[in-house]
Design an enzyme around this catalytic site. Structure first.
Site, PDB file in Angstrom:
ATOM      1  N   ASN A 149       0.808  -1.113  -0.005  1.00 34.03           N
ATOM      2  CA  ASN A 149      -0.074  -0.055  -0.078  1.00 34.03           C
ATOM      3  C   ASN A 149       0.966   1.164  -0.109  1.00 34.03           C
ATOM      4  O   ASN A 149       0.496   2.309  -0.489  1.00 34.03           O
ATOM      5  CB  ASN A 149      -1.285  -0.111   1.108  1.00 34.03           C
ATOM      6  CG  ASN A 149      -0.583  -0.121   2.498  1.00 34.03           C
ATOM      7  OD1 ASN A 149       0.625  -0.402   2.754  1.00 34.03           O
ATOM      8  ND2 ASN A 149      -1.167   0.197   3.541  1.00 34.03           N
ATOM      9  N   GLU A 250       4.935  -3.553  12.482  1.00 29.33           N
ATOM     10  CA  GLU A 250       3.954  -2.384  12.058  1.00 29.33           C
ATOM     11  C   GLU A 250       2.611  -3.192  11.413  1.00 29.33           C
ATOM     12  O   GLU A 250       2.696  -3.490  10.293  1.00 29.33           O
ATOM     13  CB  GLU A 250       4.559  -1.361  11.011  1.00 29.33           C
ATOM     14  CG  GLU A 250       5.659  -0.685  11.691  1.00 29.33           C
ATOM     15  CD  GLU A 250       4.996   0.441  12.577  1.00 29.33           C
ATOM     16  OE1 GLU A 250       3.918   0.794  12.680  1.00 29.33           O
ATOM     17  OE2 GLU A 250       6.149   1.160  13.289  1.00 29.33           O
ATOM     18  N   CYS A 284      -3.088   1.871   6.617  1.00 25.32           N
ATOM     19  CA  CYS A 284      -3.191   1.294   8.014  1.00 25.32           C
ATOM     20  C   CYS A 284      -3.982   2.297   8.881  1.00 25.32           C
ATOM     21  O   CYS A 284      -4.346   2.085   9.963  1.00 25.32           O
ATOM     22  CB  CYS A 284      -1.967   0.651   8.587  1.00 25.32           C
ATOM     23  SG  CYS A 284      -0.431   1.974   8.318  1.00 25.32           S
TER      24      CYS A 284
END
Ligand code: NAP
Length: 479
Positions: A149, A250, A284
């Site tokens: 992403n 993460e 995210c």
């Protein structure tokens, strides 16, 4: 910068007997074919990084910073081509991709400078015959796995602090967007990175085997992962269970965005769109659920739905496009399923609520009203351009809904009450809180999550610490 489609190991461009196609998610056209490498090549890259480590670590921080600065300058000089590539393989609009390229490059500049300040401490002694100090040293070979992403920034947020601090690194980029990683390797080579300091092992069919090699290799001293919580948990456990290496994770989020009745509603609408619809909702830190106070629920929903209905959907390289495609067919199916479930359970689509006719992987920007806490759009990360609106009646209720999740990455709220701003910021369980602003990421802040959103921080002074060991030294027998 040219279009590189070979992997990069030990300073060499490496092909492979088998290759896989990288597709443009807007059109499903093939952009390039990239080697489908496996565990053997991952081991080879780890060995190269191990050989390169002593000489790289022995350089002064200033010498390493000069290479980082050159890498940064080359990235900025080629920013338009990098943006076009990020957009082509990842789908985001070119203007947004240019923002990512500048964000990605900023880590090279920041960490090159910051590594010069990797200070230790002198500790006041407890005994007259001893003196105590700590020194900071690089950890050794690092391994990293990143998601599609942010094809560039998720790499540089790891590689820049690792390399600036004197480590070497082996990267496995995502199978959907490996080309930006390879472009980065070319620019690093031109900037003067010695062979073996930065290695890129591409794969499609051997992802788990390469992950296993990274986690279990005794030569790898640090593993850093960005991606889903499900995969991160497995890899983190494998690292600790096999070789007790340092781990940064993460992972996924489920960001609440709270609009209090005292908020500036126009600012809140702009902030919601900036947060929710960035990269078509595939970040995210995208607001996943919008909590709106009862008194302004109708006014806010109307303004938001009107603004969302005007967002321009299309291919990333079309002028003025704000929402690109989703990354693949699976992503579209997941969003369709989650929206259908919400509508069946009583939610109402104020705009969107279905696929978009721009192409097979496009979903219409959507606002859902009457969403409840039980619905999956509230409980799970949507990763698509869908804004579910949940009504609340008090600050306590808003905080309780916001914290009712195993995730704790980003959160947002809009208010004009300064007391409430402090109070709510302290009560929310997340690593990052943004007040009256839908976008906050940059190279100087500590980015990272609480709870199941991860371990460690990327960016800021905290991001450098992740790639340094602290060594305590006792000078005894002092007279
Ligand atoms: P994913 O499936 O976990 O994939 C991420 C990376 O892990 C890819 O490189 C993937 O490789 C690799 N991978 C998948 N399974 C693996 C395995 N068994 N062993 C080793 N590597 C494996 O995540 P995603 O769905 O692509 O990415 C979206 C997720 O990332 C979301 O949950 C998002 O919130 C999270 N994310 C978090 C942050 C953050 O900073 N906290 C930032 C961005 C995204 P292949 O491509 O080869 O499958």
């Amino acid at each position: 910068m040219s279009l590189r489609s070979d992997a990069y190991i030990d300073g060499q461009w490496r092909g492979g007997a088998k290759r896989f196609a990288v597709l443009n998610p807007a059109t499903q056209e093939q952009i390039a074919e990239v080697p489908d490498l496996g565990a053997a090549e991952a081991e080879e890259a780890i060995a190269a990084a191990h050989r390169a480590f002593p000489a790289w670590a022995a350089k002064s921080a200033k010498e390493r910073a000069a290479v980082m600065r050159a890498w940064y300058d080359l990235m900025m000089a080629d920013i338009d081509r990098l943006a076009a590539l990020i957009s082509r393989e990842g789908g985001k609009p070119v203007a947004e991709a240019k923002g990512e390229a500048a964000y990605g490059a900023s880590f090279m500049e920041w960490f090159g400078e910051e590594a010069k300040r990797a200070y230790g401490r002198t500790i006041p002694t407890t005994t007259a015959t001893r003196r105590y100090v700590t020194i900071k040293q690089p950890i050794g070979v690092c391994a990293a796995i990143t998601p599609w992403n942010f094809p560039m920034a998720m790499i540089t947020r790891k590689a820049a602090p690792a390399i600036a601090a004197g480590n070497t690194i082996v990267l496995k980029p995502p199978s959907q967007t490996p080309l930006t990683a390879l472009a980065l390797a070319e620019l690093g080579e031109r900037a003067g990175l010695p062979a073996g300091v930065f290695n890129v092992v591409t794969t499609h069919d051997h992802t788990s085997a390469i992950g296993k090699a990274f986690c279990e290799s005794p030569l790898v001293r640090k593993f850093s992962f960005t991606g889903s919580t499900e995969v991160g948990k497995k890899l983190g456990a494998a690292c600790v269970g096999s070789t007790v290496k340092r781990v940064s994770l993460e992972l996924g989020g489920n960001a609440p965005l709270i609009v209090f009745a005292d908020a500036d509603l126009d600012l809140a609408v702009r902030g919601t769109i900036a947060s929710k619809f960035r990269n078509a909702g595939q970040t995210c830190v995208c607001a996943n659920r919008i909590l709106v106070e009862d008194a302004i629920y109708d006014a806010f929903s109307k303004k938001l739905a009107e603004a969302v209905a005007k967002l321009k959907v299309g291919r990333g390289d079309e002028p003025g496009v704000e929402i690109g495609p989703l990354i693949d067919g699976k992503a579209i199916e997941k969003v369709e399923r989650m929206v259908a479930e919400a509508l069946a359970a009583g939610a109402v689509a104020l705009t969107g609520g279905k696929k978009h006719d721009a192409g097979a992987q496009f979903y219409a920007p959507t606002v859902l009203a009457n969403v409840t806490r039980e619905m999956r759009v509230n409980r799970e990360e949507i990763f698509g351009p869908v804004a579910p609106l949940i009504r609340f009646k008090s600050e306590d209720e808003a905080v309780s809904i916001a914290n009712d999740t195993p995730f704790g990455l980003a959160s947002y709220f809009f208010t004009r009450d300064v007391n409430r701003a402090w109070r709510v910021a302290e009560r929310i369980e997340s690593g990052m809180v943004s007040i009256n602003d839908g976008i906050f990421s940059n190279e100087v802040i500590p980015f990272g999550g609480w709870k199941e959103s991860g371990l460690g921080r990327e960016g800021g002074v905290e991001g450098l610490e992740e790639y340094l060991e602290t060594k305590f030294v006792n000078f005894g027998g002092f007279v």
